[in-house]
Design an enzyme around this catalytic site. Sequence first.
Site, mmCIF file in Angstrom:
data_model
loop_
_atom_site.group_PDB
_atom_site.id
_atom_site.type_symbol
_atom_site.label_atom_id
_atom_site.label_comp_id
_atom_site.label_asym_id
_atom_site.label_seq_id
_atom_site.Cartn_x
_atom_site.Cartn_y
_atom_site.Cartn_z
ATOM 1 C CB SER A 156 -0.799 0.001 1.288
ATOM 2 O OG SER A 156 -1.491 1.134 1.254
ATOM 3 C CE1 TYR A 169 -3.596 -1.921 5.754
ATOM 4 C CE2 TYR A 169 -2.923 0.229 5.033
ATOM 5 C CZ TYR A 169 -3.424 -1.053 4.626
ATOM 6 O OH TYR A 169 -3.755 -1.241 3.485
#
Lengths: 264, 474
Positions: A156, A169
């Site tokens: 990501s 995250y």
Amino acid sequence: MSAPAAGTAIRTKSPHPSKFERAIVVGASSGMGAELAKQLAAEGAHVALVGRRESELEAVAATIRAAGGRAIVAKHDVTAYEDVPRVYEALTKELGGLDLLVYCSGAQYNPDESVYDFAQDREMIEVNVIGAIAWTQLAAAHFEAQRGGTIVGISSIAGERGRRTMPGYTTSKAAMSTWMEALRNRIARYGVNVVTIKPGFVDTAKTAHLTKKPMVISPAKAAELILKAAHRGGSPSVFVPGQWQLVALIIRHIPSFLFRKLNL
Amino acid sequence: MAALPSLRNTAPWRVLDGFGISARAASRWVQPRSVDELANIIRRAADENLKITFRGNGRSYGDAALNAGQLVVDNRGMTRVLSFDRERGTIELEPGATIETMWRTGLPAGYWPHVVPGTMFPTMGGCVAMNIHGKNCFKAGPYGDHVQELDLLTASGELKTLSREQDPELFRATIAGLGLLGAVTRVKLGMKKIESGRVKVRPITTPNLNAMFDCFVERMPQSDYLVGWIDCFAGGSGLGRGLVHQANYLSAAEDPAGRALLDNDKQVLPPKIMGVPRSILWRVMKLMTNDPGMKFVNAVKYMLPETFDSSGTFTNTHVAFAFLLDSVPNWRNAYGDSGFIQYQMFVPDSTARAAMAEALEHCRKQGVVSYLGVFKRHKPDEFLLSHGLDGWSLALDFAVTPGNAQKLFAVTRDLTKIVLDAGGVFYPAKDAVVDADSFARAYGDRLTRFLDIKHRVDPQSVFQNDQARRLGLV
């Protein structure tokens, strides 16, 4: 390139294939994984769908089969690390080998800034990092030996910086991106195509709670761009869509004393 | 005691290759440090239906020590010299001990291994499994001829001591048994008494293949070592041209100064070859490792006289003479990522001249020429699957490239036909390409007897490898 008489013994480096014949998609029950599986099958690949939620996997497989494609399903929790070799070997045996592994499983929590939740952080590391390592390194060993193959890791753009709004995250995605880079540096020389995908906002369940989603794309569009990058060969690391590359460039260069003041 | 973790799920993976680089496989890998640990691994692997192959220093050229997806048990955790008897010259070693360990132990006491291959790195486990040979095989026979006793850990967990007296059938099947009958955990061998740390070497140029055969026939009675090098690019009347190296041990009377060389520090490989440090020589060789380059190198090697005195001889330390392949560390890398294969044909005396001429000519015609040809005389031995025969061998090194692979395999199939028609056999330590039918044809009834023993001592077929599956040995 092996002679029948030479059995499995001798493999020489082969050119990057124009299409994938046999693929495993880990995390294929929804979102980008499900779309990738469908598009791979539509291209003619025999696809193995791996995930925790068997009924969702079966539903994706049913869609693929209804469209004339070939799909098999394996129920597997990526945090059951010791099961990975067994599942990998069973699937590659059933597929008759492997050309492409996509690791698409991901856990994401965006807790309120007042929350310190170890269980959530741990889960993100377990799914996004350790699960990715368990799957991709096994494929890497086989691909190195066969001098070919493609590994796609869905990381990501969040991994570009440690962000106050999502520490766990962003850490997990930074680790995954670094892992994929290391893997590429290790085996690209053997003709293995190691692809890192860094999506921005994709319209999936994981982002449903967000109110602002700049440059958001559909999972189908994301899958299309991911496959395009994988087909290209040459072990790229790409942002999906490509515009995020510029954003990442800027974000990476914001000094820490400023970055901490931004609400990112 | 808590249950041990499953090997299938927790053993690390490794990508391993054969010495020829071209064969490789990913497999699970473990390195036990003791017989107990080894026994434990065998038991667990059998329970988990994992197949085991043993591996030492990976000197087999093909897929003999590869086991795709299964388990490779690395013997290099067990490398001790268990005993050395200076009076009798007998040595007992663990399976991971190398030929180097062996000569370094024996030499200061005036002993040299009866049989050494062209490199000092093979382990005892590998030497037993392949029944390796050296440049003196016409006289000293293979490695197995000098093994007095060995311990074999079988699939049932039993540790059997084998010799010519004790369970001789299993002894003769284990040596040259490709590691398919169990784990060798101890080997006891005799060593040869020597009086000088060097040998006398006589190079002889042979203008064609027949001259090379004739040279061997003439020289064998008075030689300790004989090896032929062949320029495989040469054709016509020069087909099979090359050089023979004859070497002889030297007695104390012949070479009084040689005694001082019975010292490990004096047994060194040359640090530089033609001015290039050994460690980077393979990079220089890589530039030449192509058809025109190798054609040139072979021609120069054939034409260039070696330095020797008026008697036509020179002396060489045992190490420098025996371990020519080690003079260029990592020489295999000169072949690049696709590596090479070695094809070694073993043919009986009666058919050898014709078969080898046909093989060399065929390779030339097909444009698939070996960069190195090595020629030797052999003799039969007592081991069930041994390559030893009353005949001759020719080893050919072929580069593998993505472009030539299919053509090369076609040529090796033709070579296999030549070997079979000549009544010859193959040598698993070198082989990467022979098929099961050809292997069965070559070994015939001996293969049937081997498989009977295999089924008896390893009924679950725990011990397997890529080569054994390819050759129909399991």
